[in-house]
Design a protein around this motif. Structure first.
Motif, mmCIF file in Angstrom:
data_model
loop_
_atom_site.group_PDB
_atom_site.id
_atom_site.type_symbol
_atom_site.label_atom_id
_atom_site.label_comp_id
_atom_site.label_asym_id
_atom_site.label_seq_id
_atom_site.Cartn_x
_atom_site.Cartn_y
_atom_site.Cartn_z
ATOM 1 N N ILE A 180 0.859 -1.180 0.000
ATOM 2 C CA ILE A 180 0.000 0.000 0.000
ATOM 3 C C ILE A 180 0.897 1.232 0.000
ATOM 4 O O ILE A 180 1.595 1.484 0.986
ATOM 5 N N PRO A 181 0.909 2.005 -1.079
ATOM 6 C CA PRO A 181 1.773 3.187 -1.110
ATOM 7 C C PRO A 181 1.242 4.301 -0.212
ATOM 8 O O PRO A 181 0.078 4.272 0.219
ATOM 9 N N LYS A 182 2.072 5.283 0.021
ATOM 10 C CA LYS A 182 1.634 6.467 0.760
ATOM 11 C C LYS A 182 0.464 7.098 0.004
ATOM 12 O O LYS A 182 0.399 7.033 -1.217
ATOM 13 N N GLY A 183 -0.453 7.688 0.750
ATOM 14 C CA GLY A 183 -1.601 8.331 0.125
ATOM 15 C C GLY A 183 -2.808 7.430 -0.006
ATOM 16 O O GLY A 183 -3.728 7.718 -0.767
ATOM 17 N N MET A 184 -2.819 6.350 0.750
ATOM 18 C CA MET A 184 -3.951 5.429 0.738
ATOM 19 C C MET A 184 -4.435 5.235 2.171
ATOM 20 O O MET A 184 -3.636 5.176 3.105
ATOM 21 N N ALA A 185 -5.757 5.137 2.327
ATOM 22 C CA ALA A 185 -6.343 4.744 3.606
ATOM 23 C C ALA A 185 -6.500 3.229 3.583
ATOM 24 O O ALA A 185 -6.738 2.632 2.535
ATOM 25 N N HIS A 186 -6.362 2.609 4.756
ATOM 26 C CA HIS A 186 -6.364 1.151 4.830
ATOM 27 C C HIS A 186 -7.190 0.679 6.019
ATOM 28 O O HIS A 186 -7.174 1.285 7.090
ATOM 29 N N GLY A 187 -7.902 -0.399 5.799
ATOM 30 C CA GLY A 187 -8.633 -1.040 6.880
ATOM 31 C C GLY A 187 -8.852 -2.503 6.562
ATOM 32 O O GLY A 187 -8.696 -2.927 5.416
ATOM 33 N N PHE A 188 -9.201 -3.272 7.582
ATOM 34 C CA PHE A 188 -9.520 -4.668 7.337
ATOM 35 C C PHE A 188 -10.545 -5.160 8.341
ATOM 36 O O PHE A 188 -10.697 -4.612 9.435
#
Length: 181
Positions: free
Chosen positions: A113-121
């Motif tokens: 996941i590059p910088k500038g992305m929101a992430h969740g699981f």
């Protein structure tokens, strides 16, 4: 190792070659050189994090801002999750779009996941051990996030909402529109 770029530029799915025999399984999660060759730039992971979650735990959508921004390589050591990445780069052609990927101890996939992305699981098995390699140190002053059920992002978590287990902190995250003001 097979590396595939998703519709979110720079967000990659890594699928290792798995060797299995009567003793068990062996695979390489990633090779720095191969990842850097594919990306076209250097990556230096400086921190590894692990979270352990039970079924129904939703973590996210998180990201770090400014100098605290982090690229991440995430994978599941045990169990299965629905992993969601949202492109929050204002200049990106896929700004505001998201992808969902199933990560598990069976498929052995990882996501860069590059910088500038929101992430969740979302944990969909009884116990999940989730690993994060980060290219920047965590800085609580630089953390941010987006509400998991934001109507503009329209993420279908494929799980009964009444059974979700979400931290108080994640329940009060701003909407996508509030974030991009």
């Amino acid at each position: 190792m097979k590396i595939t770029e998703t519709k979110l530029k720079g967000c990659l799915i890594l699928e290792p070659q798995v060797f299995e025999d009567h003793r068990g399984v062996f695979f390489e999660v990633f090779k720095k050189r191969e990842l850097e060759d594919f990306l076209g730039y250097k990556i230096d992971f400086v921190q590894e994090n692990t979270s352990i979650s039970k079924k129904g735990v939703l973590r996210g959508l998180h990201f770090q801002i400014g100098e605290g921004a982090q690229a991440k390589l995430v994978s599941v050591q045990k169990g299965e999750v629905v992993d969601v990445i949202v492109d929050i780069r204002p200049d990106s052609k896929t700004f505001g779009e998201h992808i969902k990927v199933t990560l598990s101890d069976k498929n052995h996939k990882s996501i860069f996941i590059p910088k500038g992305m929101a992430h969740g699981f979302l944990s969909i098995t009884n116990e999940v051990i989730f690993n994060y390699f980060c290219d920047n140190y965590y800085n609580p002053k630089m953390e941010s996030g987006i509400l998991y059920n934001d109507c503009d992002l329209d993420i279908d978590w494929d799980f009964p909402l009444s059974e979700l287990i979400i931290s108080e902190k994640d329940l009060i995250l701003p909407s996508f529109k509030e974030l991009i003001k």
